[in-house]
Design an enzyme around this catalytic site. Sequence first.
Site, mmCIF file in Angstrom:
data_model
loop_
_atom_site.group_PDB
_atom_site.id
_atom_site.type_symbol
_atom_site.label_atom_id
_atom_site.label_comp_id
_atom_site.label_asym_id
_atom_site.label_seq_id
_atom_site.Cartn_x
_atom_site.Cartn_y
_atom_site.Cartn_z
ATOM 1 N N CYS A 202 -4.237 -1.360 -2.035
ATOM 2 C CA CYS A 202 -4.429 0.080 -2.183
ATOM 3 C C CYS A 202 -5.380 0.269 -3.359
ATOM 4 O O CYS A 202 -5.127 -0.266 -4.451
ATOM 5 C CB CYS A 202 -3.082 0.740 -2.471
ATOM 6 S SG CYS A 202 -3.197 2.482 -2.915
ATOM 7 N N ASP B 141 0.868 -1.186 0.000
ATOM 8 C CA ASP B 141 0.000 0.000 0.000
ATOM 9 C C ASP B 141 0.902 1.232 0.000
ATOM 10 O O ASP B 141 2.120 1.147 0.190
ATOM 11 C CB ASP B 141 -0.876 -0.004 1.261
ATOM 12 C CG ASP B 141 -1.767 1.241 1.346
ATOM 13 O OD1 ASP B 141 -2.349 1.637 0.327
ATOM 14 O OD2 ASP B 141 -1.861 1.844 2.439
ATOM 15 N N SER B 142 0.275 2.394 -0.169
ATOM 16 C CA SER B 142 1.026 3.637 -0.090
ATOM 17 C C SER B 142 1.515 3.909 1.337
ATOM 18 O O SER B 142 2.377 4.753 1.541
ATOM 19 C CB SER B 142 0.133 4.794 -0.537
ATOM 20 O OG SER B 142 -1.041 4.826 0.256
ATOM 21 N N CYS C 16 -11.234 3.000 -0.085
ATOM 22 C CA CYS C 16 -9.880 3.417 0.266
ATOM 23 C C CYS C 16 -9.527 2.577 1.488
ATOM 24 O O CYS C 16 -10.356 2.446 2.410
ATOM 25 C CB CYS C 16 -9.859 4.905 0.618
ATOM 26 S SG CYS C 16 -8.279 5.442 1.300
ATOM 27 N N HIS D 80 -7.856 3.001 4.000
ATOM 28 C CA HIS D 80 -7.879 3.666 5.314
ATOM 29 C C HIS D 80 -9.295 3.681 5.928
ATOM 30 O O HIS D 80 -9.429 3.751 7.145
ATOM 31 C CB HIS D 80 -7.454 5.130 5.188
ATOM 32 C CG HIS D 80 -5.990 5.356 5.023
ATOM 33 N ND1 HIS D 80 -5.305 4.976 3.905
ATOM 34 C CD2 HIS D 80 -5.083 5.943 5.847
ATOM 35 C CE1 HIS D 80 -4.038 5.330 4.040
ATOM 36 N NE2 HIS D 80 -3.875 5.920 5.199
ATOM 37 N N GLU E 211 -4.478 9.211 9.321
ATOM 38 C CA GLU E 211 -3.042 9.027 9.590
ATOM 39 C C GLU E 211 -2.592 9.801 10.828
ATOM 40 O O GLU E 211 -1.627 9.428 11.486
ATOM 41 C CB GLU E 211 -2.217 9.474 8.378
ATOM 42 C CG GLU E 211 -2.520 8.635 7.163
ATOM 43 C CD GLU E 211 -1.294 8.038 6.506
ATOM 44 O OE1 GLU E 211 -0.203 8.561 6.724
ATOM 45 O OE2 GLU E 211 -1.454 7.053 5.780
#
Length: 280
Positions: free
Chosen positions: A82, A19-20, A193, A195, A161
Amino acid sequence: MSLIREKEVRSEAPVGVFDSGVGGLTVAREIMRQIPNEKIVYFGDTARVPYGSKSKETITKFSRQIVHFLQEQHVKAIVVACNTASAYALEEIEKEIDIPIIGVVKPGAKTAVEATRNGRIGVIGTEGTIGSDIYTTYIREMKPDISVQGKACPLLVPLIEEGLWKDPVTDEIATRYLSGLIDSDIDTLILGCTHYPLIRSTVGKIMGEKVTLVNPAYETARELKDLLVEEELLNGKEQELGGDRYRFYVSDMADKFQIFANSILKYGILSARKINIENF
Ligand code: DGL
């Protein structure tokens, strides 16, 4: 080496997940839960996050470097954990490698098609994922008459984050982003997404009980299991915690990643190693 032993050795190799940054940990968590015998090598591109606001060309270049790194770790299969990289890079990269690779978008689209009752699906994600229209494409391939409404929510990733999962600021921003979708009468919403599962309860509260939330991570882990069975790559050997069962690599800020990972994963992660991904 006998053919049987060769197969065993191949099946005992780890699965690569990338993932990023930290978002893909929600997918890794699901793989750990559903197929606990699998070893995982995780890469989070913490030096180059976010992917959501970058071009297709850049994301494809980044993804290609990470795939090369994972191949050097002798992974037997790769999960692009991702949405943005799945949307932009997967199609190209799967033609270039000879091990199985899957993304999170197709599994998420499939789950949403199965879940909707009124044929109206919403998708939230990064600017890249929503701009690519990838969810709409897959959903319409499966069922052409479904209406799909996408909404980019660029501020949610940085808020998550920063650890503001249960903060009034995140509630406020999410409410603003989602207000148009509430009015559009969708009955299913894809958390497009990696997240977003971390703020699932916030999104659920805003959208109300009548809207089914789809977390593509669940179906992705199931699809990975099916794929490994099909390719005779499923690891039949029970794993012990520690050792090399789960390995984590990042391109920057290994300590911060480790703290975040330990707040998401059930198993404490021992360490995250920083590597220079530009070398791959
Ligand atoms: N994890 C990425 C995704 O699922 C979002 C984070 C980013 O923008 O890099 O699209």
